[in-house]
Write an enzyme that holds these catalytic residues in place. Sequence first.
Site, PDB file in Angstrom:
ATOM      1  N   HIS A   8       0.814  -1.121   0.221  1.00 60.38           N
ATOM      2  CA  HIS A   8       0.234   0.065   0.023  1.00 60.38           C
ATOM      3  C   HIS A   8       0.581   1.145  -0.086  1.00 60.38           C
ATOM      4  O   HIS A   8       1.997   1.377   0.154  1.00 60.38           O
ATOM      5  CB  HIS A   8      -1.298  -0.142   0.937  1.00 60.38           C
ATOM      6  N   GLU A  81      -2.701  -7.284   7.445  1.00 66.20           N
ATOM      7  CA  GLU A  81      -0.769  -7.492   7.597  1.00 66.20           C
ATOM      8  C   GLU A  81      -0.971  -8.474   8.920  1.00 66.20           C
ATOM      9  O   GLU A  81      -2.087  -8.167   9.655  1.00 66.20           O
ATOM     10  CB  GLU A  81      -0.603  -5.699   7.922  1.00 66.20           C
TER      11      GLU A  81
END
Length: 232
Positions: A8, A81
Amino acid sequence: MRIVLLRHGETDRNTADRFQAQADIPLNETGVRQAQQVARSLRPGAWAAVYSSPLSRAARTAAYCAGRLGVPHLRLDGLRERHLGALDGQDRAEFARQHPRTMRRLLTDPAYAPAGGETGHAALSRFATALRTIVEADQGVSPRLPVLVVTHGGVLNLLTRALASAVEAPRVLVGTCAAVCLDTGRMPEGHPAAALRRWNVAPHECESASAPVHALPFVGLDELITKEETRT
């Protein structure tokens, strides 16, 4: 089939060098510009689909890309994550200074779990499960077109280490809005497998499906999926 795993865009915690793990931290202004720039670099008609972690920093990066490409954007929880528990929000450099052995274990020992968090094995297991889902879903749809998967630096580091040999293992983390390129295939028994093609590159560099110079070592995704339960 190729899977391009994109980290990201930048967040304020990235800038401050703090652990952010599964905290839902949004892109900052730089991150938005990075995501928009990456989206503009991708060629419409050259991609099959976009997947992402549901965390906003990954989902927003993916939304720009899917909008540019005109393809579906699907969120998979397994692409989140790694859960770092008590480490979430702490200053990385300060933690490494105060606890060098623990920091080393966090980065290199897949059996280690921070208090309240996941082991590397558990995070990699759910991530590999998500990748297997993507392979099975898209293999028969547009197998010659790559799939873009927007995710996070920690799980990308775990995956690249698992797919690379000790000699080939990447020595740098993937930067914000940089990518890891995987080629996928099948093991002899028919189970999905992946091979590490390139890492820390611009995602548009992975659009081509040209044959690699050397044969790539494939690893079965099932080999990365353990029975261990995620500890939260």
